[in-house]
Write an enzyme that holds these catalytic residues in place. Structure first.
Site, PDB file in Angstrom:
ATOM      1  N   ARG A   7      27.788  32.077  47.435  1.00 47.92           N
ATOM      2  CA  ARG A   7      27.443  33.091  48.438  1.00 47.92           C
ATOM      3  C   ARG A   7      26.031  33.580  48.121  1.00 47.92           C
ATOM      4  O   ARG A   7      25.767  34.074  47.025  1.00 47.92           O
ATOM      5  CB  ARG A   7      28.452  34.246  48.439  1.00 47.92           C
TER       6      ARG A   7
ATOM      7  N   MET E   1      20.612  37.381  43.710  1.00 43.43           N
ATOM      8  CA  MET E   1      21.939  37.960  43.519  1.00 43.43           C
ATOM      9  C   MET E   1      23.075  37.092  44.075  1.00 43.43           C
ATOM     10  O   MET E   1      23.933  37.565  44.818  1.00 43.43           O
ATOM     11  CB  MET E   1      22.000  39.333  44.173  1.00 43.43           C
ATOM     12  N   PRO E   2      23.086  35.818  43.749  1.00 48.71           N
ATOM     13  CA  PRO E   2      24.166  34.962  44.229  1.00 48.71           C
ATOM     14  C   PRO E   2      25.503  35.308  43.574  1.00 48.71           C
ATOM     15  O   PRO E   2      25.538  35.856  42.460  1.00 48.71           O
ATOM     16  CB  PRO E   2      23.728  33.565  43.789  1.00 48.71           C
ATOM     17  N   TYR E   3      26.560  34.990  44.331  1.00 49.93           N
ATOM     18  CA  TYR E   3      27.929  35.074  43.796  1.00 49.93           C
ATOM     19  C   TYR E   3      28.496  33.668  43.902  1.00 49.93           C
ATOM     20  O   TYR E   3      28.524  33.092  44.995  1.00 49.93           O
ATOM     21  CB  TYR E   3      28.748  36.042  44.631  1.00 49.93           C
ATOM     22  N   PHE E  41      26.124  36.180  39.593  1.00 49.90           N
ATOM     23  CA  PHE E  41      27.530  36.201  39.152  1.00 49.90           C
ATOM     24  C   PHE E  41      28.107  34.788  39.241  1.00 49.90           C
ATOM     25  O   PHE E  41      27.937  34.127  40.266  1.00 49.90           O
ATOM     26  CB  PHE E  41      28.381  37.079  40.086  1.00 49.90           C
TER      27      PHE E  41
END
Lengths: 73, 73, 73, 73, 73, 73
Positions: A7, E1-3, E41
């Site tokens: 994501r 800020m990847p998940y 993350f």
């Protein structure tokens, strides 16, 4: 048969970059865990910057702050 | 109160097909686990074919290969 | 190549029931969307009842209330 | 470093409301679990009403039923 | 800020292998998209083999079939 | 009918704290978006610290570093 969901914010990721992520993650799972690429799913979600919050603000505002800081320098 | 998330590629799933998936999954959970349809969530995500990777390639390319094979026959 | 995630509370779902869910969902996606079972993932998550909230309470308490109602009858 | 994913139907949630959700959830995790806002992710997914099923129907139909009931009164 | 969420079957992934996955994915997102490791993350879910279905069967049975084939050779 | 998934590290979250998260998130969605608590799902996932990566390391190591820093002071 891993399932990997990446994501990221919707900020112009190109098709070529998506392919690099797909290949990179698939190779990593093959190298580290011996997983078969033929049953390795990699799904990329692109989230609008208004819809992603970090440190109590959305990423649209965060980017505006970052841009303003740059012009101040 | 099950939550079911169905992720498929964005390739023209019709509203009628989505309803069949919603009804089918809800009935399955009712039949197998006795779950109450009134608190059964079914959410369908449609993912662009550039964003779905399988076997180190994205589904856009996979479909192009499949189409090319068909015309060869 | 669908990915289906079924989330239910951790309340004794048997292996046989899990197989019925896997088969049922896979057949539904094959029937409705013509998806290939060989690349259809079905993943079942079992969530502790303390960790699932509905209507401002967790399912542990909800079940206790339901059980108490039954004994009152 | 919590990750919070809020999934709602795509029915006109404003940027201001999204900010309230981001701030509210981040403060809640800080207050209850002492989590650091600087590494608290809040991601909001807006799902088309055709793609969200509850009680064997999609939300598009549910809303139409609700609207019809209102005009009957 | 990847998940990034990596879902694999619960089949003895070691702490060291998990670290390799965390490092590998974080470096990939840094290299391809310039993402900051400090807000990247990577979450690994290990799913019991009874709870993972592929090709209408669960992975427990699939592994048993694979093992039986090996002993036949 | 929101679905909210809260993912945190598995570090002793109490039942009482989970209830506070469930109530807090449900009230927030009711206040901000007028969502009905009776169809608001809140699901809390607790992830082992070996399985959660941030800044190229897992949280087990991050906690050890944090603890070591404290004893140095």
């Amino acid at each position: 048969m891993p399932y990997v969901n990446i994501r990221v914010t919707e900020e112009g990721v190109t098709t070529e970059q998506k392919l690099q992520l797909i290949e990179g993650v698939t190779d990593l799972l093959s190298d580290v865990l011996g997983k078969d690429p033929a049953t390795t799913f990699v799904i990329i979600d692109e989230v609008p910057t208004d819809n992603w919050g970090l440190d109590r603000e959305n990423i649209t505002r965060r980017r505006q702050r970052e841009a303003a800081k740059k012009t101040e320098r």
